[in-house]
Design a protein around this motif. Structure first.
Motif, mmCIF file in Angstrom:
data_model
loop_
_atom_site.group_PDB
_atom_site.id
_atom_site.type_symbol
_atom_site.label_atom_id
_atom_site.label_comp_id
_atom_site.label_asym_id
_atom_site.label_seq_id
_atom_site.Cartn_x
_atom_site.Cartn_y
_atom_site.Cartn_z
ATOM 1 N N VAL A 18 -8.985 14.953 -11.055
ATOM 2 C CA VAL A 18 -10.091 13.985 -11.001
ATOM 3 C C VAL A 18 -11.196 14.579 -10.145
ATOM 4 O O VAL A 18 -10.936 15.055 -9.036
ATOM 5 N N ASP A 19 -12.444 14.579 -10.670
ATOM 6 C CA ASP A 19 -13.541 15.131 -9.884
ATOM 7 C C ASP A 19 -14.141 14.059 -8.976
ATOM 8 O O ASP A 19 -13.653 12.923 -8.920
ATOM 9 N N PHE A 20 -15.216 14.414 -8.251
ATOM 10 C CA PHE A 20 -15.789 13.491 -7.265
ATOM 11 C C PHE A 20 -16.498 12.316 -7.922
ATOM 12 O O PHE A 20 -16.808 11.328 -7.260
ATOM 13 N N ALA A 21 -16.775 12.417 -9.216
ATOM 14 C CA ALA A 21 -17.374 11.291 -9.951
ATOM 15 C C ALA A 21 -16.289 10.443 -10.613
ATOM 16 O O ALA A 21 -16.601 9.589 -11.441
ATOM 17 N N TYR A 22 -15.019 10.696 -10.261
ATOM 18 C CA TYR A 22 -13.865 9.994 -10.816
ATOM 19 C C TYR A 22 -13.745 10.181 -12.328
ATOM 20 O O TYR A 22 -13.302 9.286 -13.044
ATOM 21 N N ARG A 23 -14.153 11.357 -12.805
ATOM 22 C CA ARG A 23 -13.931 11.710 -14.199
ATOM 23 C C ARG A 23 -12.624 12.471 -14.287
ATOM 24 O O ARG A 23 -12.350 13.356 -13.477
ATOM 25 N N MET A 24 -11.805 12.115 -15.275
ATOM 26 C CA MET A 24 -10.473 12.701 -15.394
ATOM 27 C C MET A 24 -10.467 13.845 -16.396
ATOM 28 O O MET A 24 -11.062 13.757 -17.461
ATOM 29 N N HIS A 25 -9.784 14.914 -16.019
ATOM 30 C CA HIS A 25 -9.664 16.086 -16.878
ATOM 31 C C HIS A 25 -8.737 15.748 -18.040
ATOM 32 O O HIS A 25 -7.580 15.392 -17.850
ATOM 33 N N TRP A 26 -9.252 15.871 -19.273
ATOM 34 C CA TRP A 26 -8.537 15.376 -20.444
ATOM 35 C C TRP A 26 -7.212 16.106 -20.676
ATOM 36 O O TRP A 26 -6.229 15.508 -21.086
ATOM 37 N N GLN A 27 -7.188 17.426 -20.437
ATOM 38 C CA GLN A 27 -5.951 18.181 -20.670
ATOM 39 C C GLN A 27 -4.849 17.743 -19.719
ATOM 40 O O GLN A 27 -3.689 17.627 -20.120
ATOM 41 N N THR A 28 -5.190 17.501 -18.462
ATOM 42 C CA THR A 28 -4.163 17.062 -17.515
ATOM 43 C C THR A 28 -3.694 15.651 -17.853
ATOM 44 O O THR A 28 -2.526 15.309 -17.665
ATOM 45 N N LEU A 29 -4.614 14.825 -18.356
ATOM 46 C CA LEU A 29 -4.236 13.463 -18.743
ATOM 47 C C LEU A 29 -3.297 13.491 -19.955
ATOM 48 O O LEU A 29 -2.353 12.695 -20.048
ATOM 49 N N PHE A 30 -3.535 14.420 -20.880
ATOM 50 C CA PHE A 30 -2.660 14.557 -22.047
ATOM 51 C C PHE A 30 -1.243 14.932 -21.613
ATOM 52 O O PHE A 30 -0.263 14.379 -22.107
ATOM 53 N N ARG A 31 -1.126 15.860 -20.689
ATOM 54 C CA ARG A 31 0.198 16.278 -20.229
ATOM 55 C C ARG A 31 0.899 15.145 -19.488
ATOM 56 O O ARG A 31 2.101 14.967 -19.612
ATOM 57 N N PHE A 32 0.150 14.366 -18.726
ATOM 58 C CA PHE A 32 0.731 13.206 -18.061
ATOM 59 C C PHE A 32 1.305 12.243 -19.096
ATOM 60 O O PHE A 32 2.402 11.708 -18.922
ATOM 61 N N ALA A 33 0.555 12.020 -20.187
ATOM 62 C CA ALA A 33 1.016 11.127 -21.248
ATOM 63 C C ALA A 33 2.260 11.681 -21.930
ATOM 64 O O ALA A 33 3.194 10.940 -22.256
ATOM 65 N N LEU A 34 2.293 12.994 -22.151
ATOM 66 C CA LEU A 34 3.453 13.621 -22.787
ATOM 67 C C LEU A 34 4.692 13.465 -21.918
ATOM 68 O O LEU A 34 5.779 13.127 -22.416
ATOM 69 N N CYS A 35 4.525 13.678 -20.635
ATOM 70 C CA CYS A 35 5.658 13.547 -19.717
ATOM 71 C C CYS A 35 6.126 12.104 -19.641
ATOM 72 O O CYS A 35 7.323 11.827 -19.596
ATOM 73 N N ARG A 36 5.202 11.176 -19.649
ATOM 74 C CA ARG A 36 5.538 9.744 -19.624
ATOM 75 C C ARG A 36 6.320 9.350 -20.859
ATOM 76 O O ARG A 36 7.215 8.505 -20.809
ATOM 77 N N ALA A 37 5.997 9.984 -21.999
ATOM 78 C CA ALA A 37 6.698 9.672 -23.242
ATOM 79 C C ALA A 37 8.109 10.247 -23.252
ATOM 80 O O ALA A 37 9.030 9.658 -23.824
ATOM 81 N N LEU A 38 8.304 11.388 -22.592
ATOM 82 C CA LEU A 38 9.594 12.082 -22.657
ATOM 83 C C LEU A 38 10.576 11.646 -21.570
ATOM 84 O O LEU A 38 11.787 11.710 -21.769
ATOM 85 N N CYS A 39 10.078 11.213 -20.424
ATOM 86 C CA CYS A 39 10.950 10.926 -19.277
ATOM 87 C C CYS A 39 11.163 9.425 -19.120
ATOM 88 O O CYS A 39 10.206 8.673 -18.959
ATOM 89 N N ALA A 40 12.409 9.009 -19.151
ATOM 90 C CA ALA A 40 12.735 7.596 -18.950
ATOM 91 C C ALA A 40 12.586 7.244 -17.474
ATOM 92 O O ALA A 40 12.741 8.094 -16.591
ATOM 93 N N ASN A 41 12.268 5.977 -17.218
ATOM 94 C CA ASN A 41 12.164 5.517 -15.840
ATOM 95 C C ASN A 41 13.543 5.487 -15.200
ATOM 96 O O ASN A 41 14.451 4.816 -15.674
ATOM 97 N N SER A 42 13.693 6.240 -14.129
ATOM 98 C CA SER A 42 14.958 6.285 -13.397
ATOM 99 C C SER A 42 14.677 6.884 -12.028
ATOM 100 O O SER A 42 13.570 7.356 -11.745
#
Length: 253
Positions: free
Chosen positions: A105-129
């Protein structure tokens, strides 16, 4: 959405502390009943059923009471990055030490799209535990090592008669990994590769997530969740692989 959140905060704040913007939000009819796409359910029976504290209630402009909690991103639509970005912007604590790991996240609170995609991928693959933090960590470290997943696919194709076939959507079949708490310490990069292979994750997606792995590594050196020796070894391998494969091209939006 941000104006709606600011107005909710303003209504729970002492009027003596209101600045000009906060005063305008409460007094100007143009800002009444702002639409918030992330706003939670309006039915107060939901609050009673789930014992939601009163601090999460807000008074609407017509005098009625409603919930002010936000909907979590829909798990059935794991790659809706707009929805995840909104949620992370409110609850991810950007700019503070305790942030969501890996998201740039930069100082204008804009999120880097590639890092957000990987976060989403990990969220989809990893169960809450209880072991999810460890699983996410190893997934990020695999993403940081360019070519590791590609090499694993090549090895897979040499062993099995049916070659690896990636799934690209639009409909995806994802099986979340759940590791018992007493075995999570034994989880490794090899197990991460097996999870990716089993779910037929395209190698382009993993290459696309390289930036997430780099950001995650940088954050871990400041606030490690595992031994620093592990992160130093991964970073040394990352640099060696970077010289071999170069920085991968991002998937066009």
């Amino acid at each position: 959405m941000l104006l709606s959140e600011l107005k909710d905060f303003t209504q729970h704040c002492d009027m003596a502390l209101h600045d000009c913007t906060m005063t305008l939000l409460c007094s100007d009819p143009a800002y009444w009943d702002l639409v918030n796409p992330m706003q939670g359910p309006e039915d107060l029976s939901y609050a009673e059923k789930h014992h939601i504290p009163s601090r999460f209630l807000r008074v609407k402009d017509d005098g009625t009471t409603a919930l002010r909690v936000m909907r979590t991103p829909d798990p059935n639509v794991p790659f809706d990055l707009d929805q995840i970005a909104r949620y992370a912007l409110i609850f991810g604590r950007p700019g503070m030490e305790n942030t969501w790991q890996g998201i740039a996240v930069d100082f204008a609170y804009r999120m880097h799209w590639q890092t957000l995609f990987r976060f989403a991928l990990c969220r989809a693959l990893c169960a809450n535990s209880a072991g999810k933090t460890t699983l996410v960590c190893w997934m990020a470290l695999v993403m940081a090592c360019l070519g590791m997943y590609r090499e694993a696919i090549d090895a897979f194709n040499k062993v099995y008669d049916d070659p690896f076939a990636a799934q690209y959507g639009p409909q995806l079949t994802i099986t979340q990994v759940h590791v018992p708490d007493n075995k999570v310490r034994n989880f490794s990069d090899d197990d991460t590769i097996r999870v990716l292979l089993y779910n037929c994750i395209p190698v382009e997606w993993v290459d696309h997530a390289y930036t997430y792995g780099v950001v995650y590594l940088e954050q871990q050196f400041h606030h490690p969740t595992m031994s620093l020796d592990i992160f130093r070894e991964v970073d040394d391998e990352r640099l060696e692989r970077l010289r071999m494969y170069r920085t991968p091209a991002a998937i066009p939006q």
